[in-house]
Design an enzyme around this catalytic site. Structure first.
Site, mmCIF file in Angstrom:
data_model
loop_
_atom_site.group_PDB
_atom_site.id
_atom_site.type_symbol
_atom_site.label_atom_id
_atom_site.label_comp_id
_atom_site.label_asym_id
_atom_site.label_seq_id
_atom_site.Cartn_x
_atom_site.Cartn_y
_atom_site.Cartn_z
ATOM 1 N NE ARG A 141 30.281 -56.726 -22.044
ATOM 2 C CZ ARG A 141 29.683 -57.804 -21.511
ATOM 3 N NH1 ARG A 141 29.546 -58.907 -22.198
ATOM 4 N NH2 ARG A 141 29.241 -57.773 -20.274
ATOM 5 C CE1 TYR A 144 23.323 -51.629 -19.442
ATOM 6 C CE2 TYR A 144 25.484 -52.433 -18.803
ATOM 7 C CZ TYR A 144 24.168 -52.161 -18.482
ATOM 8 O OH TYR A 144 23.695 -52.393 -17.212
ATOM 9 C CG ASN A 173 27.284 -59.850 -13.166
ATOM 10 O OD1 ASN A 173 28.282 -59.143 -13.075
ATOM 11 N ND2 ASN A 173 26.897 -60.400 -14.285
ATOM 12 C CG ASN A 189 20.547 -67.787 -20.856
ATOM 13 O OD1 ASN A 189 19.427 -67.317 -20.982
ATOM 14 N ND2 ASN A 189 21.497 -67.600 -21.747
ATOM 15 C CG PHE A 190 23.777 -71.351 -16.403
ATOM 16 C CD1 PHE A 190 23.844 -71.196 -17.786
ATOM 17 C CD2 PHE A 190 24.973 -71.306 -15.677
ATOM 18 C CE1 PHE A 190 25.065 -71.000 -18.439
ATOM 19 C CE2 PHE A 190 26.196 -71.124 -16.320
ATOM 20 C CZ PHE A 190 26.240 -70.957 -17.692
ATOM 21 N N GLY A 206 34.428 -71.121 -19.702
ATOM 22 C CA GLY A 206 33.739 -71.060 -18.404
ATOM 23 C C GLY A 206 34.647 -70.680 -17.243
HETATM 24 P P1 NAD Z 1 15.604 -54.892 -16.933
HETATM 25 O O1 NAD Z 1 15.875 -54.963 -18.392
HETATM 26 O O2 NAD Z 1 14.774 -55.960 -16.315
HETATM 27 O O3 NAD Z 1 14.934 -53.487 -16.545
HETATM 28 C C1 NAD Z 1 15.118 -52.313 -17.265
HETATM 29 C C2 NAD Z 1 13.763 -51.609 -17.350
HETATM 30 O O4 NAD Z 1 13.914 -50.371 -18.058
HETATM 31 C C3 NAD Z 1 12.722 -52.418 -18.127
HETATM 32 O O5 NAD Z 1 11.494 -52.426 -17.434
HETATM 33 C C4 NAD Z 1 12.619 -51.685 -19.448
HETATM 34 O O6 NAD Z 1 11.353 -51.872 -20.082
HETATM 35 C C5 NAD Z 1 12.881 -50.255 -19.023
HETATM 36 N N1 NAD Z 1 13.367 -49.395 -20.113
HETATM 37 C C6 NAD Z 1 14.342 -49.669 -21.010
HETATM 38 N N2 NAD Z 1 14.515 -48.639 -21.842
HETATM 39 C C7 NAD Z 1 13.630 -47.668 -21.459
HETATM 40 C C8 NAD Z 1 13.314 -46.371 -21.926
HETATM 41 N N3 NAD Z 1 13.953 -45.848 -22.983
HETATM 42 N N4 NAD Z 1 12.343 -45.679 -21.284
HETATM 43 C C9 NAD Z 1 11.677 -46.194 -20.235
HETATM 44 N N5 NAD Z 1 11.929 -47.435 -19.748
HETATM 45 C C10 NAD Z 1 12.900 -48.158 -20.350
HETATM 46 O O7 NAD Z 1 17.033 -54.812 -16.222
HETATM 47 P P2 NAD Z 1 17.424 -54.762 -14.671
HETATM 48 O O8 NAD Z 1 18.351 -55.879 -14.424
HETATM 49 O O9 NAD Z 1 16.234 -54.611 -13.828
HETATM 50 O O10 NAD Z 1 18.286 -53.412 -14.641
HETATM 51 C C11 NAD Z 1 17.793 -52.202 -14.113
HETATM 52 C C12 NAD Z 1 18.905 -51.158 -14.119
HETATM 53 O O11 NAD Z 1 20.004 -51.620 -13.322
HETATM 54 C C13 NAD Z 1 19.463 -50.863 -15.514
HETATM 55 O O12 NAD Z 1 19.711 -49.479 -15.613
HETATM 56 C C14 NAD Z 1 20.750 -51.632 -15.532
HETATM 57 O O13 NAD Z 1 21.695 -51.045 -16.399
HETATM 58 C C15 NAD Z 1 21.192 -51.572 -14.083
HETATM 59 N N6 NAD Z 1 22.088 -52.695 -13.745
HETATM 60 C C16 NAD Z 1 21.602 -53.964 -13.605
HETATM 61 C C17 NAD Z 1 22.478 -54.999 -13.310
HETATM 62 C C18 NAD Z 1 22.015 -56.412 -13.122
HETATM 63 O O14 NAD Z 1 22.850 -57.298 -12.916
HETATM 64 N N7 NAD Z 1 20.743 -56.722 -13.139
HETATM 65 C C19 NAD Z 1 23.862 -54.746 -13.194
HETATM 66 C C20 NAD Z 1 24.303 -53.447 -13.381
HETATM 67 C C21 NAD Z 1 23.414 -52.424 -13.630
HETATM 68 N N1 UDP Z 2 27.272 -66.701 -20.092
HETATM 69 C C1 UDP Z 2 27.348 -68.061 -20.371
HETATM 70 N N2 UDP Z 2 26.228 -68.697 -20.819
HETATM 71 C C2 UDP Z 2 25.036 -68.069 -20.977
HETATM 72 C C3 UDP Z 2 24.948 -66.678 -20.669
HETATM 73 C C4 UDP Z 2 26.092 -66.022 -20.239
HETATM 74 O O1 UDP Z 2 28.421 -68.680 -20.233
HETATM 75 O O2 UDP Z 2 24.057 -68.735 -21.373
HETATM 76 C C5 UDP Z 2 28.473 -66.013 -19.582
HETATM 77 C C6 UDP Z 2 28.834 -64.722 -20.311
HETATM 78 O O3 UDP Z 2 29.641 -65.001 -21.433
HETATM 79 C C7 UDP Z 2 29.569 -63.963 -19.230
HETATM 80 C C8 UDP Z 2 28.876 -64.388 -17.947
HETATM 81 O O4 UDP Z 2 28.194 -65.614 -18.261
HETATM 82 O O5 UDP Z 2 30.910 -64.369 -19.173
HETATM 83 C C9 UDP Z 2 27.863 -63.382 -17.412
HETATM 84 O O6 UDP Z 2 27.015 -63.030 -18.489
HETATM 85 P P1 UDP Z 2 25.748 -62.079 -18.311
HETATM 86 O O7 UDP Z 2 25.192 -61.857 -19.672
HETATM 87 O O8 UDP Z 2 24.855 -62.644 -17.279
HETATM 88 O O9 UDP Z 2 26.303 -60.725 -17.700
HETATM 89 P P2 UDP Z 2 27.579 -59.801 -17.995
HETATM 90 O O10 UDP Z 2 28.457 -60.415 -19.052
HETATM 91 O O11 UDP Z 2 26.989 -58.501 -18.435
HETATM 92 O O12 UDP Z 2 28.273 -59.738 -16.688
#
Ligand code: NAD
Ligand code: UDP
Length: 311
Positions: A141, A144, A173, A189-190, A206
């Site tokens: 991880r 990231y 999340n 996924n779920f 879980g």
């Molecule tokens: P997502 O993967 O749907 O969106 C990310 C977008 O960035 C996509 O459209 C992708 O094509 C674009 N992208 C990736 N690499 C790129 C690059 N090099 N140049 C230009 N575009 C690029 O994910 P999301 O859930 O919409 O997340 C958006 C942002 O929020 C991310 O920065 C992510 O780290 C942050 N974030 C999301 C969550 C969440 O739970 N969804 C949690 C924490 C942080």
């Molecule tokens: N997870 C799971 N089944 C899945 C996908 C994810 O049990 O099919 C679990 C994963 O191991 C983690 C939690 O759900 O503990 C959240 O995972 P996700 O990838 O959504 O986000 P993150 O781990 O980055 O919070």
């Protein structure tokens, strides 16, 4: 009318932000390389004369005149960000440098979409912004987590050294319509598995927890953050403090979809955080009493309806 650049605008969160900012009368430029995002997410906005789509990768510099930049470009699902880890860290670090350089040059405000992964597998619960985290620098991880941590450092240094107007939000999340069905994150996924009566894949036993925020609450929070005084730079946690085990989430999804799916247990991925819950006292204080309005059942119902419409 403000002119606003959203990197990662064709992704899940970015598309909701584009829509909201456009609906509020702004001019929006959506920049994306479509790695995990899709034109489908923003196709309904293309008719607007105030919406512009740019195919570009944030690892290369980009020049434009705007008032505000929301830097969201980065794959967010573990499956996608681990697919090409070197590209992931380049996107976070070089993307931050390029957007900060642009903001400095044109004197724009720039907001960084940071993450609860800053806290790694946290030893303090719930997590306040003052907690430095417990992050493995060389695990699966790390591309990231460390990329996002370095981006926070860069944002802070551009603020102190160059006076760039920065905002950092740590997003917990987030789920909702327009998540990719094969995104690999737990909520999508779920729901997809339950709608197809396939096995629900629980990683580990879980009992690990997450706190799930509906996307509209997040968009409201990050827009309020952009509107704060220049002295408020963050980081500010934005998330829903209601915490659930992954088993509880699976049971809710099965119940709400009337699914016949069974639970199956798979290996827990490396460094999977065992618990996660935002302390949102700072967000409430600086974001004008912001707090999440949509709780898990309601948000899941909306998200299930979306997946029903596309599967
Ligand atoms: P997502 O993967 O749907 O969106 C990310 C977008 O960035 C996509 O459209 C992708 O094509 C674009 N992208 C990736 N690499 C790129 C690059 N090099 N140049 C230009 N575009 C690029 O994910 P999301 O859930 O919409 O997340 C958006 C942002 O929020 C991310 O920065 C992510 O780290 C942050 N974030 C999301 C969550 C969440 O739970 N969804 C949690 C924490 C942080
Ligand atoms: N997870 C799971 N089944 C899945 C996908 C994810 O049990 O099919 C679990 C994963 O191991 C983690 C939690 O759900 O503990 C959240 O995972 P996700 O990838 O959504 O986000 P993150 O781990 O980055 O919070």
């Amino acid at each position: 009318m403000k002119r606003i650049l959203i990197t990662g605008g064709a992704g899940f969160i970015g598309s909701h932000l584009c829509e909201r900012l456009l609906n509020e009368g702004n001019e929006v430029i959506c920049l994306d390389n479509y790695f995990t995002g899709s034109k489908k997410n923003i196709v309904h906005l293309l008719d607007s004369p105030y919406f512009e789509l740019v195919r570009h990768d944030v690892t290369s510099p980009y020049f434009i005149e705007v008032d505000e930049i929301y830097n969201l470009a980065c794959p967010a699902s573990p499956v996608h960000y681990q697919y090409n880890p070197i590209k992931t860290i380049k996107t976070s670090v070089m993307g931050a440098i390029n957007m900060l350089g642009l903001a400095k040059r044109i004197k724009a405000k720039v907001l960084q979409a940071s993450t609860s992964e800053i806290y790694g597998d946290p030893k303090i619960h719930p997590q306040p912004e003052s907690y430095w985290g417990n992050v493995n620098p060389i695990g699966l991880r790390s591309c990231y987590d460390e990329g996002k941590r370095c981006a926070e450092t860069l944002f802070t240094d551009y603020y102190h050294q160059n006076g760039v107007k920065i905002k950092i939000v740590r997003i917990f999340n987030t789920y909702g319509p327009r998540m990719h069905p094969n995104d690999g994150r737990v909520v999508s996924n779920f729901i997809v598995q339950a709608l197809q009566n396939k096995d629900i894949t629980i990683y580990g036993d879980g009992t690990q927890t997450r706190s799930f925020q509906y996307v509209d609450d997040l968009v409201e929070g990050i827009m309020r953050m952009m509107g704060t005084a220049d002295s408020i730079t963050g980081p500010v946690n934005i998330g829903n403090p209601n915490e659930f085990t992954i088993l509880e989430l699976a049971e809710k999804v099965i119940q709400l979809t009337n699914s016949k799916s069974k639970l199956v247990f798979k290996e827990l991925p490396q460094d999977d955080p065992s618990q996660r819950q935002p302390d949102i006292s700072l967000a409430k204080k600086v974001l004008n009493n912001w707090e999440p309005k949509i709780q898990l059942n309601e948000g899941l119902e909306k998200t299930i309806a979306y997946f029903q419409s596309i599967i």
